[in-house]
Design a protein around this motif. Structure first.
Motif, PDB file in Angstrom:
ATOM      1  N   PHE A 178       0.825  -1.210   0.000  1.00  0.00           N
ATOM      2  CA  PHE A 178       0.000   0.000   0.000  1.00  0.00           C
ATOM      3  C   PHE A 178       0.856   1.257   0.000  1.00  0.00           C
ATOM      4  CE2 PHE A 178      -2.018   3.458   2.419  1.00  0.00           C
ATOM      5  CZ  PHE A 178      -3.094   3.716   1.584  1.00  0.00           C
ATOM      6  N   TRP A 179       1.739   1.405   0.980  1.00  0.00           N
ATOM      7  CA  TRP A 179       2.508   2.629   1.096  1.00  0.00           C
ATOM      8  C   TRP A 179       3.531   2.770  -0.022  1.00  0.00           C
ATOM      9  CZ3 TRP A 179       0.559   6.360   3.640  1.00  0.00           C
ATOM     10  CH2 TRP A 179      -0.231   6.117   4.759  1.00  0.00           C
ATOM     11  N   PHE A 180       4.137   1.675  -0.400  1.00  0.00           N
ATOM     12  CA  PHE A 180       5.102   1.711  -1.499  1.00  0.00           C
ATOM     13  C   PHE A 180       4.408   2.116  -2.799  1.00  0.00           C
ATOM     14  CE2 PHE A 180       7.787  -0.062  -4.826  1.00  0.00           C
ATOM     15  CZ  PHE A 180       9.071   0.220  -4.377  1.00  0.00           C
ATOM     16  N   GLY A 181       3.289   1.446  -3.110  1.00  0.00           N
ATOM     17  CA  GLY A 181       2.562   1.717  -4.350  1.00  0.00           C
ATOM     18  C   GLY A 181       2.000   3.118  -4.402  1.00  0.00           C
ATOM     19  N   LEU A 182       1.418   3.580  -3.307  1.00  0.00           N
ATOM     20  CA  LEU A 182       0.825   4.919  -3.288  1.00  0.00           C
ATOM     21  C   LEU A 182       1.894   5.997  -3.478  1.00  0.00           C
ATOM     22  CD1 LEU A 182      -1.777   6.551  -2.920  1.00  0.00           C
ATOM     23  CD2 LEU A 182      -1.311   6.585  -0.451  1.00  0.00           C
ATOM     24  N   SER A 183       3.051   5.806  -2.870  1.00  0.00           N
ATOM     25  CA  SER A 183       4.134   6.780  -3.019  1.00  0.00           C
ATOM     26  C   SER A 183       4.608   6.851  -4.468  1.00  0.00           C
ATOM     27  CB  SER A 183       5.314   6.404  -2.103  1.00  0.00           C
ATOM     28  OG  SER A 183       4.918   6.386  -0.751  1.00  0.00           O
ATOM     29  N   VAL A 184       4.784   5.693  -5.096  1.00  0.00           N
ATOM     30  CA  VAL A 184       5.272   5.652  -6.468  1.00  0.00           C
ATOM     31  C   VAL A 184       4.290   6.333  -7.415  1.00  0.00           C
ATOM     32  CG1 VAL A 184       5.752   4.107  -8.423  1.00  0.00           C
ATOM     33  CG2 VAL A 184       6.707   3.601  -6.164  1.00  0.00           C
ATOM     34  N   VAL A 185       3.012   5.993  -7.333  1.00  0.00           N
ATOM     35  CA  VAL A 185       2.016   6.556  -8.249  1.00  0.00           C
ATOM     36  C   VAL A 185       1.912   8.066  -8.090  1.00  0.00           C
ATOM     37  CG1 VAL A 185      -0.433   6.606  -8.844  1.00  0.00           C
ATOM     38  CG2 VAL A 185       0.668   4.433  -8.388  1.00  0.00           C
ATOM     39  N   THR A 186       1.888   8.530  -6.862  1.00  0.00           N
ATOM     40  CA  THR A 186       1.725   9.969  -6.615  1.00  0.00           C
ATOM     41  C   THR A 186       2.894  10.776  -7.176  1.00  0.00           C
ATOM     42  OG1 THR A 186       0.484   9.474  -4.589  1.00  0.00           O
ATOM     43  CG2 THR A 186       1.344  11.709  -4.844  1.00  0.00           C
ATOM     44  N   ILE A 187       4.115  10.337  -6.879  1.00  0.00           N
ATOM     45  CA  ILE A 187       5.297  11.064  -7.350  1.00  0.00           C
ATOM     46  C   ILE A 187       5.366  11.048  -8.881  1.00  0.00           C
ATOM     47  CG2 ILE A 187       7.819  11.103  -7.358  1.00  0.00           C
ATOM     48  CD1 ILE A 187       7.671   9.885  -4.510  1.00  0.00           C
ATOM     49  N   ALA A 188       5.129   9.870  -9.469  1.00  0.00           N
ATOM     50  CA  ALA A 188       5.233   9.749 -10.928  1.00  0.00           C
ATOM     51  C   ALA A 188       4.192  10.601 -11.638  1.00  0.00           C
ATOM     52  CB  ALA A 188       5.083   8.284 -11.340  1.00  0.00           C
ATOM     53  N   LEU A 189       2.974  10.660 -11.105  1.00  0.00           N
ATOM     54  CA  LEU A 189       1.912  11.461 -11.730  1.00  0.00           C
ATOM     55  C   LEU A 189       2.275  12.940 -11.705  1.00  0.00           C
ATOM     56  CD1 LEU A 189      -0.900  11.698 -12.989  1.00  0.00           C
ATOM     57  CD2 LEU A 189      -1.870  11.671 -10.674  1.00  0.00           C
ATOM     58  N   VAL A 190       2.783  13.419 -10.574  1.00  0.00           N
ATOM     59  CA  VAL A 190       3.174  14.829 -10.469  1.00  0.00           C
ATOM     60  C   VAL A 190       4.289  15.160 -11.467  1.00  0.00           C
ATOM     61  CG1 VAL A 190       4.264  16.534  -8.964  1.00  0.00           C
ATOM     62  CG2 VAL A 190       2.440  15.072  -8.076  1.00  0.00           C
ATOM     63  N   LEU A 191       5.283  14.270 -11.573  1.00  0.00           N
ATOM     64  CA  LEU A 191       6.393  14.502 -12.499  1.00  0.00           C
ATOM     65  C   LEU A 191       5.930  14.460 -13.954  1.00  0.00           C
ATOM     66  CD1 LEU A 191       9.234  12.408 -10.815  1.00  0.00           C
ATOM     67  CD2 LEU A 191       8.988  14.890 -10.836  1.00  0.00           C
ATOM     68  N   ALA A 192       5.018  13.543 -14.284  1.00  0.00           N
ATOM     69  CA  ALA A 192       4.517  13.437 -15.652  1.00  0.00           C
ATOM     70  C   ALA A 192       3.779  14.698 -16.075  1.00  0.00           C
ATOM     71  CB  ALA A 192       3.611  12.218 -15.791  1.00  0.00           C
ATOM     72  N   ILE A 193       2.945  15.220 -15.179  1.00  0.00           N
ATOM     73  CA  ILE A 193       2.179  16.425 -15.505  1.00  0.00           C
ATOM     74  C   ILE A 193       3.100  17.642 -15.617  1.00  0.00           C
ATOM     75  CG2 ILE A 193       0.440  18.039 -14.637  1.00  0.00           C
ATOM     76  CD1 ILE A 193      -0.984  15.602 -13.378  1.00  0.00           C
TER      77      ILE A 193
END
Length: 438
Positions: A178-193
């Motif tokens: 949970f914590w690993f996956g949520l951290s990865v998705v959040t950071i990657a989405l911000v960087l992509a945008i």
């Protein structure tokens, strides 16, 4: 200023975006890698998946492969219409439900559903990192570009498998994922945008050069007999069945993902059933992915020099040998050696299959062609889950699946050796002067 001046191709002039795309695929690799060690053990511990229920166990891979394969094709078609960046962002948005579904799952079917979203995430996000790098690089850099891309992704898969293996022992598998996956998705989405640029204009500029006969590189071996404005159906049939080289490359993609299904879904079961600890299992699966990842920096570059065909065939046969060695291994050093051989085999074939497809795909429909190849390649997960799951269910053990997978890889390599032409435009350029229709 011409289109060629505005959208100059090459790693060096586009280094910032190239590095941004590497970071994106690293995060994509972390997402898929987090499941490889923890999830098969979680199946029995938390969800009561019976020890011999191999088909049910592999259902999460079936859903992942089926969805990712379809979404690869959709992503390729979409990216040719609305752009690469939008599809990438859509992929990360699709990843947001995954950690919550794993954390709150009351039964195994929630994990299957989580892997549907993982398939969407991977199909959209990973596909776009590949396509974008091909857009902004030169044909003679294509092997290196795809090699670096896949290297970053699969190095992250290995790191993620090892790290989540350790963390799962200490904190629990669900909490870790949970914590690993949520951290990865959040950071990657911000960087992509915030930091990714749209690369579709580079593909359009290259298309204009081919159309006007101003392209300065070696003439690629683009397929003959394609209509002026090919739709998704025409490209799908061309890449899947009608063109012998595309066809050979597509079946090789299926074979390599059947092998990865074995590693992801059944290798942990094989090792844990022989008394290997979860941590030691994480090292075997993680080393395989890390060797696969790191080696692609070299193997992609090699194909830029000697061509795609030799590395692809060698990789399929090397992977087959490593799987056979793993089946016969009886101690941890030999398991790690076998994992290394398997990783080298994957590194030889994996980025160079993508590069070969890109070599002979005109820029106007490159996204569709790559999407079709990646459809067949990742549908290999679903085919592998059914085939290997049925074999293991029938025998109530997994050892036969290692032998079957090795045999398929040997035959696949033979198909490429006899049924595909060399695609590298410098080594096997087209003998015809072509003008692409607008």
């Amino acid at each position: 200023m011409t289109a060629a001046d505005s959208f100059q191709r090459g790693i060096r002039p586009n280094l910032n975006q190239f590095l941004q795309q590497i970071l994106q695929v690293f995060f994509v690799g972390l997402m898929i890698g987090m499941e490889r060690t923890a999830l098969p053990g979680l199946a029995q511990k938390d969800f009561g998946v019976a020890k011999g229920s191999f088909l049910f166990l592999l259902s999460f891979l079936f859903s992942f492969g089926l969805v990712k394969g379809i979404l690869n094709f959709i992503a390729g078609s979409l990216s040719d219409r609305i752009g690469r960046k939008r599809v990438l962002v859509m992929g990360w948005i699709a990843g947001l439900p995954i950690p919550f579904l794993i954390l709150m799952a009351p039964n195994w079917w929630w994990i299957v559903l989580a892997n549907v979203f993982l398939g969407i995430n991977q199909g959209f996000a990973w596909s776009m990192t590949v396509t974008s790098k091909v857009d902004i690089t030169l044909p003679e850099e294509r092997g290196m570009a795809t090699g670096i891309n896949e290297s970053a992704g699969y190095f992250a898969v290995g790191i993620s498998g090892i790290v989540t293996g350790y963390l799962s022992v200490r904190y629990g598998s669900r909490e870790t994922l949970f914590w690993f996956g949520l951290s990865v998705v959040t950071i990657a989405l911000v960087l992509a945008i915030g930091f990714i640029r749209e690369t579709l204009p580079w593909a359009k500029a290259e298309h204009a050069e081919h159309r006007n006969n101003t392209f300065s590189g070696p003439p690629p071996r683009f397929p003959e007999g394609v209509s002026e404005h090919p739709g998704a159906r025409e490209i799908f049939l061309l890449v899947s069945f009608r063109h012998p080289t595309f066809r050979a490359l597509s079946q090789a993609g299926i074979a390599n993902k059947i092998a990865d299904t074995l590693v992801w879904g059944l290798l942990p079961v094989f090792l844990l059933g022989r008394g290997v600890t979860l941590t030691a299992t994480g090292w075997v699966t993680g080393l395989y992915a890390m060797v696969w990842g790191v080696s692609q920096i070299v193997t992609g570059r090699i194909s830029d020099r000697i061509g795609r065909k030799i590395p692809i065939v060698s990789g399929l046969w090397c992977l087959a040998g490593g799987i056979l060695a793993m089946a016969l291994s009886e101690n941890q050093p030999f398991r790690l050696f076998s994992a290394t051989v398997m990783g080298v085999g994957m590194a030889l074939l994996y980025p160079n299959l993508v590069a070969a497809v890109a070599d002979i795909s005109p820029p106007a429909w490159r996204g569709k062609a790559l999407g079709t190849y990646r459809y067949w390649r990742d549908t290999g997960y679903a085919i592998g889950a059914l085939l290997l799951g049925a074999i293991a269910q029938w025998r109530q053990e997994v050892i036969l699946t290692f032998w079957v997978t090795s045999g398929l890889l040997i035959l696949s390599g033979l198909w490429v050796a006899l049924g595909a032409e060399e695609t590298h435009p410098l080594i096997n350029p087209s003998q015809k002067i072509r003008t692409l229709s607008e």
